[in-house]
Write an enzyme that holds these catalytic residues in place. Structure first.
Site, short mmCIF file in Angstrom:
data_model
loop_
_atom_site.label_atom_id
_atom_site.label_comp_id
_atom_site.label_asym_id
_atom_site.label_seq_id
_atom_site.Cartn_x
_atom_site.Cartn_y
_atom_site.Cartn_z
N LYS A 45 0.85 -1.19 0.00
CA LYS A 45 0.00 0.00 0.00
C LYS A 45 0.89 1.24 0.00
O LYS A 45 1.72 1.39 0.90
CB LYS A 45 -0.90 -0.03 1.25
N ASP A 59 -1.70 10.64 -6.01
CA ASP A 59 -0.30 10.44 -6.41
C ASP A 59 0.16 8.99 -6.24
O ASP A 59 1.31 8.66 -6.51
CB ASP A 59 0.62 11.37 -5.59
N ARG A 90 0.58 -5.24 3.39
CA ARG A 90 -0.64 -5.68 4.06
C ARG A 90 -0.94 -7.13 3.71
O ARG A 90 -0.81 -7.54 2.56
CB ARG A 90 -1.78 -4.77 3.60
N ARG A 95 -13.88 -7.11 -1.99
CA ARG A 95 -14.73 -6.22 -1.20
C ARG A 95 -16.16 -6.27 -1.72
O ARG A 95 -16.39 -6.73 -2.85
CB ARG A 95 -14.23 -4.77 -1.34
N ASP A 136 -16.55 -0.05 -0.33
CA ASP A 136 -15.23 -0.51 -0.81
C ASP A 136 -14.33 -0.88 0.37
O ASP A 136 -13.29 -1.49 0.18
CB ASP A 136 -14.55 0.55 -1.68
P1 AMP Z 1 -9.34 4.80 1.04
O1 AMP Z 1 -9.90 6.08 1.59
O2 AMP Z 1 -7.92 4.53 1.44
O3 AMP Z 1 -10.24 3.63 1.28
O4 AMP Z 1 -9.27 5.03 -0.53
C1 AMP Z 1 -10.38 5.24 -1.35
C2 AMP Z 1 -9.95 5.24 -2.80
O5 AMP Z 1 -9.04 6.29 -3.06
C3 AMP Z 1 -9.25 3.98 -3.25
O6 AMP Z 1 -9.59 3.73 -4.59
C4 AMP Z 1 -7.81 4.33 -3.12
O7 AMP Z 1 -6.97 3.54 -3.92
C5 AMP Z 1 -7.82 5.78 -3.57
N1 AMP Z 1 -6.69 6.54 -3.02
C6 AMP Z 1 -6.51 6.93 -1.74
N2 AMP Z 1 -5.37 7.63 -1.62
C7 AMP Z 1 -4.81 7.70 -2.84
C8 AMP Z 1 -3.61 8.28 -3.38
N3 AMP Z 1 -2.77 8.96 -2.62
N4 AMP Z 1 -3.38 8.13 -4.70
C9 AMP Z 1 -4.22 7.45 -5.48
N5 AMP Z 1 -5.36 6.89 -5.05
C10 AMP Z 1 -5.66 7.01 -3.75
MG MG Z 2 -10.34 1.75 0.93
#
Ligand code: AMP
Ligand code: MG
Length: 483
Positions: free
Chosen positions: A112, A124, A175, A182, A251
């Site tokens: 991750k 990013d 991880r 999901r 998700d």
């Molecule tokens: P999360 O809030 O970590 O569950 O992420 C929600 C979505 O946003 C998922 O599709 C992640 O892969 C994407 N995401 C979160 N942070 C980033 C990042 N820095 N760059 C690209 N995608 C991100």
């Molecule tokens: Mg997520």
């Protein structure tokens, strides 16, 4: 010198059709440095870290050096985020594949923070050190609390900055999960309206997580039942230890029933059912008391995906699925009652149990008592606080002791049940912050200390009082999404 750590890779998910994923490798990083390695988990996975040097380990845990046999991918998924449907996917993670242990158990190994993918949207693809360490520590704590969860195998710095409000140190978390499928994965495939793909996902999921229903008459319906049961158990466990996930988007709900994605999550100190920590959760959608309701809501989204597989007749399928989903409330009530009985050392059932529980919780709420420590108080395992001299609490205790006296099991056995269900220590929010601040300064002593304390939360430990009390600060604790 061996250049691998005994990986034994399978790549079953990557064999699914193109629509399910993007074939991608983690992006190369400049100067990897291993920060934490989970040797205990490594042993469980039959990994061998002894024949390899630190530099090579660092290269492995940032993805510069891929395991032999890995066919890495980014997984596609969708999700309802705060109620709104969005196409998502691994925007900053790479699934290296599945490691198979000697016992033939299969675990996803995911990096991750491993760089941009086709699903990165405006992100990013990277992650900062603080949130990755936070996920590592809290998920390990959850595992020790006996709550199903993904786990952390390692955290390594990338040697590259990530830009958020300011420049932060970049890091990657390795991880480990029994899978990363999901509810949102089903939503993604379902949205494509390709029945063949949906069937493939159903069969893959059943094969991986619920092989016992492989030959059942209505696999989709049975999978729904299994997930209702699993997620119900999971949320009851969260309620037991006072855990607030913070972003229960679809998700972030696994089909395996493991807790996943430790973003703005936190543990409740003072008992207040409306507790929310996440800065972005303005309406309290994911507040402590809403978690069972949201679980049911998410399960309904899952059921919607399965409709074409439950029955050819859409109306009939909807009716059957609705009935199933509606069984959640009774199931939750039963499981919650059982959990509360365990927390209070009660065997059998009594008609007045519910009011006994509600009265204790109301007392905690009104008197701003600490959720974890109130149960510790009942087990006579402190920390002693003046609040427990309150007359109403003493009266409630008398009722409780009277109820315990009608147990068919001995008092010692009642206490044993309580000891197995009430942690003495949880990850206290201010301690997490303290640990992250020192890690940011390259001092990792506190993180190791905290991990050690949190690894045996049900056992009495000397000299940890500062880890057992909530912060005395009146400032409201806020958490932010770990992006
Ligand atoms: P999360 O809030 O970590 O569950 O992420 C929600 C979505 O946003 C998922 O599709 C992640 O892969 C994407 N995401 C979160 N942070 C980033 C990042 N820095 N760059 C690209 N995608 C991100
Ligand atoms: Mg997520």
């Amino acid at each position: 010198m061996k250049s691998d750590i005994n990986w034994n890779f399978d790549n079953s998910y990557s064999k699914l059709p193109e629509a399910f994923k993007e074939n991608i490798k983690p992006l190369f990083v400049k100067s990897p440095k291993l920060i934490i390695l989970n040797k205990e988990l490594g042993r469980k996975l039959n990994l061998n870290f002894s024949d390899i040097n630190e530099k090579e380990l660092s290269e492995i845990f940032v993805g510069n050096k891929l395991p032999t046999g890995s066919k890495s991918i980014a997984q596609a998924y969708a999700g309802h985020q705060f109620g709104h449907f969005v196409m998502l996917g691994d925007g900053r993670a790479t699934l290296l594949g599945e490691h198979v242990t000697k016992n033939k158990e299969k675990y996803d190994i995911q990096l991750k923070g491993s760089g941009k993918t086709a699903f990165s949207r405006n992100g990013d693809g990277r992650a900062a050190l603080g949130p990755m360490l936070r996920e590592y520590v809290i998920s390990e704590a959850m595992n020790s609390l006996k709550v199903p969860t993904t786990r952390g195998l390692a955290v390594a710095k990338t040697g590259e900055d990530v830009i958020r409000e300011k420049a932060l140190q970049g890091a990657i978390l390795t991880r480990v999960a029994s899978s990363h499928i999901r509810v949102g994965t089903f939503q993604y495939i379902s949205a494509r309206q390709n029945l063949k793909e949906l069937k493939m996902l159903l069969d893959y999921t059943i094969d991986r997580h619920y092989p016992e229903i492989k030959n059942s008459k209505n696999k989709a319906l049975d999978l729904l039942s299994r997930l209702i049961e699993k997620q119900c158990d999971l949320v009851v466990n969260w309620m037991r230890v006072g855990f607030i996930h913070g972003v229960m988007n679809t998700d972030n709900m696994t089909i395996s029933g493991e807790t996943i994605d430790y973003g703005p999550c936190a543990f409740m100190d003072v008992y207040d059912p409306k507790t929310v920590f996440s800065s972005i959760d303005k309406t309290g959608r994911y507040a402590y008391c809403n978690q069972p309701l949201i679980t049911k809501w998410n399960l309904s989204r899952f059921a919607e995906c399965l409709i074409p597989l439950i029955d050819e007749n859409k109306d009939k399928a909807i009716e059957i699925a609705t009935q199933k989903i509606n069984s959640f409330d009774k199931l939750y009530e039963e499981k919650w009652m059982k959990m509360m009985r365990n927390k209070l050392g009660l065997s059998e059932t009594d008609d007045n149990d519910k009011s006994l529980f509600i009265d204790l919780l109301s007392w905690m709420h009104i008197n701003k008592a600490d959720y974890t420590n109130t149960f510790c108080q009942l087990m006579k395992l402190g920390p002693t606080e003046i609040i427990y001299n309150d007359k109403e609490f003493i009266n409630w205790k008398k009722r409780w002791l009277k109820r315990i006296s009608i147990n068919k099991i001995s008092f010692e056995d009642s206490i044993k049940i309580m000891r197995n269900n009430n942690p003495l220590v949880i990850p206290r929010n201010h301690k997490i912050e303290e640990m992250l601040e020192s890690a940011e300064q390259n001092d990792f002593r506190l993180i190791h200390k905290m991990l050690k304390i949190l690894s045996t939360p049900y056992t009495e430990q000397e000299n940890i009082i500062d880890y057992r009390l909530a912060s005395s600060s009146k400032k409201k604790y806020k958490t932010f999404c770990g992006t």
